[in-house]
Design a protein around this motif. Structure first.
Motif, PDB file in Angstrom:
ATOM      1  N   THR A 119       0.813  -1.223   0.000  1.00 37.02           N
ATOM      2  CA  THR A 119       0.000   0.000   0.000  1.00 37.02           C
ATOM      3  C   THR A 119       0.846   1.272   0.000  1.00 37.02           C
ATOM      4  O   THR A 119       0.319   2.377   0.141  1.00 37.02           O
ATOM      5  CB  THR A 119      -0.922   0.005   1.225  1.00 37.02           C
ATOM      6  OG1 THR A 119      -0.137  -0.231   2.408  1.00 37.02           O
ATOM      7  CG2 THR A 119      -1.982  -1.076   1.107  1.00 37.02           C
ATOM      8  N   LEU A 130      -1.375  11.893  -6.670  1.00 30.42           N
ATOM      9  CA  LEU A 130      -1.019  10.720  -5.862  1.00 30.42           C
ATOM     10  C   LEU A 130      -1.442  10.867  -4.405  1.00 30.42           C
ATOM     11  O   LEU A 130      -1.547   9.878  -3.682  1.00 30.42           O
ATOM     12  CB  LEU A 130       0.497  10.493  -5.920  1.00 30.42           C
ATOM     13  CG  LEU A 130       1.093  10.149  -7.293  1.00 30.42           C
ATOM     14  CD1 LEU A 130       2.616  10.180  -7.212  1.00 30.42           C
ATOM     15  CD2 LEU A 130       0.611   8.784  -7.762  1.00 30.42           C
ATOM     16  N   ARG A 131      -1.672  12.076  -3.992  1.00 35.28           N
ATOM     17  CA  ARG A 131      -1.935  12.362  -2.580  1.00 35.28           C
ATOM     18  C   ARG A 131      -3.174  11.609  -2.092  1.00 35.28           C
ATOM     19  O   ARG A 131      -4.230  11.628  -2.725  1.00 35.28           O
ATOM     20  CB  ARG A 131      -2.130  13.851  -2.391  1.00 35.28           C
ATOM     21  CG  ARG A 131      -2.166  14.299  -0.951  1.00 35.28           C
ATOM     22  CD  ARG A 131      -2.147  15.812  -0.884  1.00 35.28           C
ATOM     23  NE  ARG A 131      -2.038  16.291   0.482  1.00 35.28           N
ATOM     24  CZ  ARG A 131      -1.892  17.560   0.817  1.00 35.28           C
ATOM     25  NH1 ARG A 131      -1.829  18.484  -0.130  1.00 35.28           N
ATOM     26  NH2 ARG A 131      -1.790  17.920   2.071  1.00 35.28           N
ATOM     27  N   SER A 158      -3.592   8.418  -1.957  1.00 34.34           N
ATOM     28  CA  SER A 158      -3.793   7.112  -2.585  1.00 34.34           C
ATOM     29  C   SER A 158      -2.957   6.009  -1.953  1.00 34.34           C
ATOM     30  O   SER A 158      -3.176   4.839  -2.251  1.00 34.34           O
ATOM     31  CB  SER A 158      -3.461   7.201  -4.081  1.00 34.34           C
ATOM     32  OG  SER A 158      -4.256   8.176  -4.720  1.00 34.34           O
ATOM     33  N   PHE A 159      -2.001   6.384  -1.104  1.00 37.21           N
ATOM     34  CA  PHE A 159      -1.097   5.396  -0.525  1.00 37.21           C
ATOM     35  C   PHE A 159      -0.930   5.670   0.969  1.00 37.21           C
ATOM     36  O   PHE A 159      -1.098   6.810   1.422  1.00 37.21           O
ATOM     37  CB  PHE A 159       0.273   5.446  -1.214  1.00 37.21           C
ATOM     38  CG  PHE A 159       0.208   5.194  -2.697  1.00 37.21           C
ATOM     39  CD1 PHE A 159       0.256   3.905  -3.186  1.00 37.21           C
ATOM     40  CD2 PHE A 159       0.092   6.246  -3.599  1.00 37.21           C
ATOM     41  CE1 PHE A 159       0.190   3.665  -4.557  1.00 37.21           C
ATOM     42  CE2 PHE A 159       0.027   6.021  -4.962  1.00 37.21           C
ATOM     43  CZ  PHE A 159       0.070   4.721  -5.441  1.00 37.21           C
TER      44      PHE A 159
END
Length: 634
Positions: A394, A437-438, A440-441
């Motif tokens: 993740t 991307l913020r 998402s992980f």
């Protein structure tokens, strides 16, 4: 027995060269170009590499075939040692070849032996022998082709034609600069056999045919797709002074000379000039050979570099035999001219004259193998090993370097991407990618650093610093590793483990028992403010164990800091909100044993600690067993 005495010395020299070339063969990670060769020459089918990779890379089609065949021979790309063995073995051929070449040019066996020793020890040859590229085995085959060419010029027999044709074809099709040496050999043949038009016609036709095969491959693979017209070259443009300041020392010793290259280069240039003068006076045939095969490739590379940035000594590795033979033949010639004044045999006297070369070559080899300043590649293997034990599926890994070596060593489950993609990628595009991307992980790792001189360097790290919390900072032998997470804590904490006065509550922690590559233990602690305080508060993490003989205290390590490294302060923080603090506990003083990790808060102005409900001023959050790593003796 006589045959054994004849061949035993050269066998010993070859074995010495072999062991030098396999020494630390896999201890240094792949460099970028080498990893590119592994991933795109060896690990792709030839049909794919020739149609998708070769059209954008300045290498001959043959290198893809050789790389793929070697991959099948060694059974895959997992072993760096096995991959690099191709260059080791191919370059070792040069030991026997330069022995035979020196013997043929001089008629003196000891000349060939000394030349073979110098090839065996040659730092630049060893450097290229220890990478999975075409330069190492090309150099070995190039000197073999020179020897077979000189033998053909001398003997003109059918087997000589066949052997030379096969060797020349393979060597020429290995790299685009080999024709420079082919031209030099042709010039030597024209002078040596100038009255034999039939021989010269056949030789020049054979050489031209082989070069035309190379040109045909170049046109099909690089010219027609348009790559050749846009490729600028990736090293540097022509520089006349570099012939003496850089090319001469690198071709005679290598790039790991532990002195300033220009100083060594100008001195060596003078020595080689003297050697050439000695050869000119003693044996014009020897002079013609070393002058033509040593000078013509350099001049032609300089001409090519006036249009493309290709001015690098590795592209004229085929000139190394000329430099070696110039030194050996010149030294033996000097010894012969001084035989009236010395009682040593000519071969021994020649070795005495060459002694400075051997001393400097040994120092250069020592620097190559042991000096971190000359490390050929960053520690991608260490970086990949660290990430494989830490990142989760993740997470996301962003590598800043856009280096193929990272992709070879990275084996973790988390996805990875390169950013910036290239040096001209606009900052707005990079920021937009990061914004997308913020969230998402669970976390984002940012590793390595951008290529030197990139205009967009630092954009990724600035955005991370401005928008996310840095929860890990370490490095593997100079390759930085940073991990970032959202400031907002996603997980819920069911209980408040301990209260420090009425100011702050301990909610939980995450401890990482394996020391970081830089030697610290990493600890994350989750706090919740209960109220604002009149004075600034500071937290501490202490590691306690048995009495430390060096200090007489049970305290072995600690990290004190303001909330979130000073980003928050207890006089204005928001009660009820959860936040994370990151602590680094140095391990350099820790001995193997059992320890307790305790936490607390205090007023740095007065030193007064906040108390727990039971009156204590520290709370034990973990007990650990620390196994001290073995430290090497310096």
């Amino acid at each position: 027995m006589s045959s054994l005495r004849l061949y035993l010395p050269i066998i010993v020299i070859i074995l010495a060269g072999f062991f030098l070339r396999i020494h630390n063969l896999e201890s240094v990670s792949l460099r970028g170009d080498e990893a590119f060769s592994v991933l795109y020459w060896a690990d792709l089918p030839v049909s794919v590499s020739l149609t998708q990779i070769a059209q954008g890379e300045p290498h001959t089609p043959l290198v893809y075939v050789v790389g793929r065949l070697w991959r099948h021979f060694v059974g895959g790309i997992e072993s760096v040692f096995s991959l690099r063995l191709l260059s080791v073995l191919g370059n070792l051929v040069g030991v026997a070849a330069i022995y035979a070449l020196g013997l043929r040019l001089s008629g003196v066996r000891s000349v060939g032996m000394v030349a073979a020793v110098m090839w065996s020890l040659h730092p630049f040859e060893i450097w290229h022998s220890q990478e999975f590229r075409n330069y190492g085995y090309w150099a070995g085959m190039s000197v073999t082709t020179l020897w077979l060419g000189v033998r053909l010029i001398d003997r003109d027999r059918k087997p000589d034609w066949i052997l030379y044709a096969v060797a020349a074809c393979f060597t020429t099709l290995t790299i685009y600069t080999e024709p420079f040496t082919t031209i030099a050999l042709a010039c030597f043949a024209i002078i040596e056999r100038r009255h034999d038009r039939r021989f010269l016609g056949r030789l020049l036709f054979l050489q031209a045919s082989i070069v035309m095969l190379l040109v045909a491959g170049f046109v099909l693979v690089q010219v027609l797709p348009g790559f050749a017209s846009t490729y600028p070259g990736l090293v540097q443009a022509f520089s006349l002074t570099d012939y003496f300041a850089r090319f001469v020392p690198v071709l005679v010793f290598g790039t790991t000379v532990p002195f300033k290259l220009s100083h060594v280069g100008f001195a060596l240039s003078l020595v080689i000039t003297i050697a050439a003068i000695i050869l000119l006076q003693s044996c014009k045939r020897q002079f013609r050979f070393v002058a033509l095969t040593g000078v013509i490739p350099l001049l032609l590379l300089g001409l090519a570099s006036s249009h493309y940035n290709l001015f690098h000594p590795r592209y004229v590795l085929s000139a190394v035999p000329a430099f070696i033979l110039a030194l050996v033949l010149g030294s033996f010639g000097l010894a012969a001219s001084m035989r009236r004044f010395i009682i040593l045999r000519q071969s021994v006297a020649g070795l005495v004259v060459l002694l400075p070369w051997f001393v400097l070559a040994w120092a250069t080899l020592h620097a190559h193998f042991n000096d971190p300043a000359f490390r050929r590649a960053p520690a991608w293997n260490e970086l990949g090993g660290f990430l494989s034990t830490r990142v989760k599926q993740t997470d996301l890994v962003i590598q800043l370097s856009v280096d193929p070596a990272f992709g070879y060593y990275y084996r973790a489950a988390a996805p990875e991407m390169a950013l910036p993609v290239h040096s001209a990628q606009p900052e707005e595009e990079i920021v937009a990618t990061l914004e997308g991307l913020r969230g998402s992980f669970d976390s984002i790792y940012v590793v390595a650093r951008e290529q030197a001189g990139w205009a967009n360097a630092g954009v990724v790290e600035r955005w991370m610093r401005d928008n996310l919390q840095e929860v890990l900072l370490t490095d593997t032998s100079g390759l930085p590793i940073r991990q970032y997470m959202d400031w907002t804590i996603r997980g819920q904490f069911d209980t408040e483990i301990a209260h420090f006065g009425d100011a702050v509550a301990l909610l939980g922690h995450e401890f990482f028992p394996d020391p970081l590559p830089t030697g610290e233990l990493l600890l994350w602690i989750y706090w919740k403010p209960l109220s604002r305080t009149k004075h600034f508060l500071k937290s501490f993490v202490h590691v306690y164990g048995d009495v430390n003989p060096a200090t007489g205290s049970t305290l072995w390590s600690q990290d004190d800091q303001y909330p979130q490294g000073g980003r928050l302060d207890s006089t204005s923080w928001e009660p009820g909100r959860v936040y994370r603090d990151v602590y680094y506990l140095p391990t350099r003083e820790l001995a193997a044993g059992e320890y307790q990790i305790s936490v607390g808060w205090y007023d740095p102005a007065s030193g007064a600690r906040l108390s727990l409900a039971d009156g204590a001023d520290t709370f034990v959050i973990d007990a650990i067993h620390y196994a001290a790593p073995m430290r090497s003796e310096s």
